[in-house]
Motif scaffolding. Sequence first.
Motif, PDB file in Angstrom:
ATOM      1  N   ALA A 207       0.835  -1.193   0.000  1.00 35.75           N
ATOM      2  CA  ALA A 207       0.000   0.000   0.000  1.00 35.75           C
ATOM      3  C   ALA A 207       0.872   1.246   0.000  1.00 35.75           C
ATOM      4  N   SER A 208       0.477   2.233  -0.787  1.00 35.29           N
ATOM      5  CA  SER A 208       1.201   3.499  -0.818  1.00 35.29           C
ATOM      6  C   SER A 208       0.209   4.621  -1.052  1.00 35.29           C
ATOM      7  N   GLY A 209       0.702   5.855  -0.999  1.00 33.74           N
ATOM      8  CA  GLY A 209      -0.170   7.001  -1.214  1.00 33.74           C
ATOM      9  C   GLY A 209      -0.280   7.824   0.053  1.00 33.74           C
ATOM     10  N   ARG A 210      -1.444   8.451   0.240  1.00 31.78           N
ATOM     11  CA  ARG A 210      -1.640   9.283   1.418  1.00 31.78           C
ATOM     12  C   ARG A 210      -1.577   8.409   2.668  1.00 31.78           C
ATOM     13  N   PRO A 211      -0.756   8.766   3.614  1.00 31.14           N
ATOM     14  CA  PRO A 211      -0.590   7.906   4.784  1.00 31.14           C
ATOM     15  C   PRO A 211      -1.796   7.964   5.723  1.00 31.14           C
ATOM     16  N   PHE A 212      -2.189   6.814   6.204  1.00 32.64           N
ATOM     17  CA  PHE A 212      -3.150   6.740   7.282  1.00 32.64           C
ATOM     18  C   PHE A 212      -2.978   5.385   7.953  1.00 32.64           C
ATOM     19  N   THR A 213      -3.541   5.255   9.132  1.00 35.73           N
ATOM     20  CA  THR A 213      -3.399   4.004   9.880  1.00 35.73           C
ATOM     21  C   THR A 213      -4.342   2.964   9.293  1.00 35.73           C
ATOM     22  N   ILE A 214      -3.776   2.001   8.598  1.00 33.12           N
ATOM     23  CA  ILE A 214      -4.576   0.922   8.030  1.00 33.12           C
ATOM     24  C   ILE A 214      -4.899  -0.060   9.152  1.00 33.12           C
ATOM     25  N   ARG A 215      -6.157  -0.240   9.440  1.00 25.23           N
ATOM     26  CA  ARG A 215      -6.567  -1.097  10.552  1.00 25.23           C
ATOM     27  C   ARG A 215      -6.555  -2.574  10.168  1.00 25.23           C
ATOM     28  N   ALA A 216      -6.920  -2.865   8.941  1.00 23.40           N
ATOM     29  CA  ALA A 216      -6.989  -4.254   8.516  1.00 23.40           C
ATOM     30  C   ALA A 216      -6.602  -4.355   7.048  1.00 23.40           C
ATOM     31  N   MET A 217      -5.941  -5.447   6.734  1.00 22.87           N
ATOM     32  CA  MET A 217      -5.617  -5.745   5.333  1.00 22.87           C
ATOM     33  C   MET A 217      -6.046  -7.173   5.056  1.00 22.87           C
ATOM     34  N   GLY A 218      -6.362  -7.429   3.821  1.00 20.97           N
ATOM     35  CA  GLY A 218      -6.824  -8.765   3.527  1.00 20.97           C
ATOM     36  C   GLY A 218      -6.793  -9.079   2.054  1.00 20.97           C
ATOM     37  N   TRP A 219      -7.206 -10.301   1.783  1.00 18.29           N
ATOM     38  CA  TRP A 219      -7.297 -10.802   0.420  1.00 18.29           C
ATOM     39  C   TRP A 219      -8.708 -11.315   0.164  1.00 18.29           C
TER      40      TRP A 219
ATOM     41  N   GLY B 256      -8.274  -1.399   4.875  1.00 18.51           N
ATOM     42  CA  GLY B 256      -9.371  -0.643   5.453  1.00 18.51           C
ATOM     43  C   GLY B 256      -8.972   0.087   6.708  1.00 18.51           C
ATOM     44  N   GLY B 257      -9.690   1.180   6.952  1.00 18.23           N
ATOM     45  CA  GLY B 257      -9.457   1.973   8.146  1.00 18.23           C
ATOM     46  C   GLY B 257     -10.249   3.252   8.056  1.00 18.23           C
ATOM     47  N   VAL B 258     -10.011   4.149   9.022  1.00 17.55           N
ATOM     48  CA  VAL B 258     -10.678   5.452   9.029  1.00 17.55           C
ATOM     49  C   VAL B 258      -9.611   6.502   8.790  1.00 17.55           C
TER      50      VAL B 258
ATOM     51  N   SER C  11     -15.648   7.970   8.219  1.00 19.37           N
ATOM     52  CA  SER C  11     -16.092   6.606   8.424  1.00 19.37           C
ATOM     53  C   SER C  11     -15.086   5.657   7.790  1.00 19.37           C
ATOM     54  N   TRP C  12     -15.317   4.370   8.033  1.00 23.31           N
ATOM     55  CA  TRP C  12     -14.448   3.330   7.505  1.00 23.31           C
ATOM     56  C   TRP C  12     -14.404   3.417   5.984  1.00 23.31           C
ATOM     57  N   GLN C  13     -13.193   3.318   5.455  1.00 19.65           N
ATOM     58  CA  GLN C  13     -12.980   3.304   4.018  1.00 19.65           C
ATOM     59  C   GLN C  13     -12.258   2.028   3.611  1.00 19.65           C
TER      60      GLN C  13
END
Length: 121
Positions: A24-36, A98-100, A106-108
Amino acid sequence: QVLLVESGGGLVQPGGSLRLSCLASGRPFTIRAMGWYRQAPGKQRELVARITTGGSTNYADAVKERFTISRDNAKNAVYLEMNSLKPEDTAVYYCNAGGVPPWALSWQDYWGHGTQVTVSS
Protein backbone atom coordinates in the motif's frame (compact mmCIF):
# COMPACT_ATOMS: atom_id res chain seq x y z
CA GLN A 1 -5.41 8.54 -2.41
CA VAL A 2 -4.35 5.02 -1.47
CA LEU A 3 -2.79 2.69 -4.01
CA LEU A 4 -2.61 -1.05 -3.55
CA VAL A 5 -0.40 -3.07 -5.87
CA GLU A 6 -0.55 -6.85 -5.91
CA SER A 7 2.03 -9.26 -7.26
CA GLY A 8 2.75 -12.97 -7.25
CA GLY A 9 -0.14 -14.48 -9.16
CA GLY A 10 0.29 -16.97 -11.96
CA LEU A 11 -0.32 -20.49 -13.19
CA VAL A 12 0.39 -23.39 -10.87
CA GLN A 13 -0.40 -27.09 -10.89
CA PRO A 14 -2.75 -28.60 -8.33
CA GLY A 15 -0.92 -29.17 -5.08
CA GLY A 16 1.49 -26.35 -5.79
CA SER A 17 2.17 -23.12 -3.94
CA LEU A 18 2.13 -19.40 -4.62
CA ARG A 19 2.85 -16.32 -2.56
CA LEU A 20 0.92 -13.13 -3.13
CA SER A 21 2.20 -9.76 -2.03
CA CYS A 22 0.45 -6.41 -1.73
CA LEU A 23 2.01 -3.05 -0.98
CA ALA A 24 0.00 0.00 0.00
CA SER A 25 1.20 3.50 -0.82
CA GLY A 26 -0.17 7.00 -1.21
CA ARG A 27 -1.64 9.28 1.42
CA PRO A 28 -0.59 7.91 4.78
CA PHE A 29 -3.15 6.74 7.28
CA THR A 30 -3.40 4.00 9.88
CA ILE A 31 -4.58 0.92 8.03
CA ARG A 32 -6.57 -1.10 10.55
CA ALA A 33 -6.99 -4.25 8.52
CA MET A 34 -5.62 -5.75 5.33
CA GLY A 35 -6.82 -8.76 3.53
CA TRP A 36 -7.30 -10.80 0.42
CA TYR A 37 -10.51 -11.43 -1.45
CA ARG A 38 -11.08 -13.44 -4.59
CA GLN A 39 -13.58 -13.57 -7.39
CA ALA A 40 -14.01 -16.54 -9.68
CA PRO A 41 -15.85 -16.24 -13.01
CA GLY A 42 -19.58 -16.04 -12.46
CA LYS A 43 -19.23 -15.78 -8.70
CA GLN A 44 -19.31 -12.99 -6.15
CA ARG A 45 -16.18 -11.62 -4.56
CA GLU A 46 -15.47 -13.45 -1.31
CA LEU A 47 -13.17 -13.04 1.64
CA VAL A 48 -10.12 -15.30 1.63
CA ALA A 49 -8.20 -14.03 4.65
CA ARG A 50 -7.93 -10.89 6.72
CA ILE A 51 -5.47 -9.60 9.29
CA THR A 52 -5.68 -6.64 11.65
CA THR A 53 -2.93 -4.33 12.81
CA GLY A 54 -2.77 -6.34 16.01
CA GLY A 55 -2.30 -9.59 14.14
CA SER A 56 -5.75 -11.12 14.53
CA THR A 57 -6.64 -13.23 11.53
CA ASN A 58 -9.65 -14.87 10.02
CA TYR A 59 -9.89 -17.21 7.07
CA ALA A 60 -12.54 -18.57 4.79
CA ASP A 61 -13.30 -22.17 5.68
CA ALA A 62 -12.25 -23.27 2.20
CA VAL A 63 -8.65 -22.12 2.71
CA LYS A 64 -8.03 -22.88 6.39
CA GLU A 65 -4.95 -25.01 6.98
CA ARG A 66 -3.73 -24.25 3.43
CA PHE A 67 -3.35 -20.47 3.27
CA THR A 68 -1.49 -18.18 5.65
CA ILE A 69 -1.84 -14.40 5.77
CA SER A 70 0.84 -12.18 7.22
CA ARG A 71 1.48 -8.49 7.42
CA ASP A 72 4.34 -6.03 7.74
CA ASN A 73 2.83 -2.96 9.38
CA ALA A 74 5.93 -0.86 8.87
CA LYS A 75 5.79 -1.44 5.13
CA ASN A 76 1.99 -1.40 4.85
CA ALA A 77 2.33 -4.75 3.15
CA VAL A 78 0.28 -7.91 3.33
CA TYR A 79 1.16 -11.37 2.07
CA LEU A 80 -0.75 -14.55 1.34
CA GLU A 81 1.08 -17.86 1.34
CA MET A 82 -1.02 -20.39 -0.56
CA ASN A 83 -0.20 -24.08 -0.33
CA SER A 84 -1.89 -27.25 -1.56
CA LEU A 85 -3.65 -25.24 -4.23
CA LYS A 86 -6.76 -26.69 -5.84
CA PRO A 87 -8.44 -25.91 -9.15
CA GLU A 88 -11.30 -24.30 -7.21
CA ASP A 89 -8.83 -21.72 -5.90
CA THR A 90 -8.65 -20.29 -9.42
CA ALA A 91 -9.77 -16.67 -9.28
CA VAL A 92 -8.66 -13.08 -9.42
CA TYR A 93 -7.26 -12.22 -6.01
CA TYR A 94 -7.74 -8.68 -4.73
CA CYS A 95 -5.87 -6.93 -1.97
CA ASN A 96 -7.91 -4.86 0.46
CA ALA A 97 -6.94 -2.26 3.04
CA GLY A 98 -9.37 -0.64 5.45
CA GLY A 99 -9.46 1.97 8.15
CA VAL A 100 -10.68 5.45 9.03
CA PRO A 101 -8.35 7.89 7.26
CA PRO A 102 -8.09 11.50 8.46
CA TRP A 103 -9.85 12.73 5.32
CA ALA A 104 -12.93 10.60 6.00
CA LEU A 105 -15.42 10.28 8.86
CA SER A 106 -16.09 6.61 8.42
CA TRP A 107 -14.45 3.33 7.51
CA GLN A 108 -12.98 3.30 4.02
CA ASP A 109 -12.04 0.28 1.96
CA TYR A 110 -9.39 0.44 -0.74
CA TRP A 111 -8.78 -2.19 -3.38
CA GLY A 112 -6.03 -3.30 -5.67
CA HIS A 113 -6.60 -4.14 -9.33
CA GLY A 114 -6.25 -7.85 -8.70
CA THR A 115 -3.88 -10.62 -9.69
CA GLN A 116 -4.90 -13.79 -11.50
CA VAL A 117 -4.28 -17.15 -9.86
CA THR A 118 -4.90 -20.18 -12.04
CA VAL A 119 -4.60 -23.72 -10.70
CA SER A 120 -4.57 -26.22 -13.51
CA SER A 121 -2.66 -29.21 -14.78
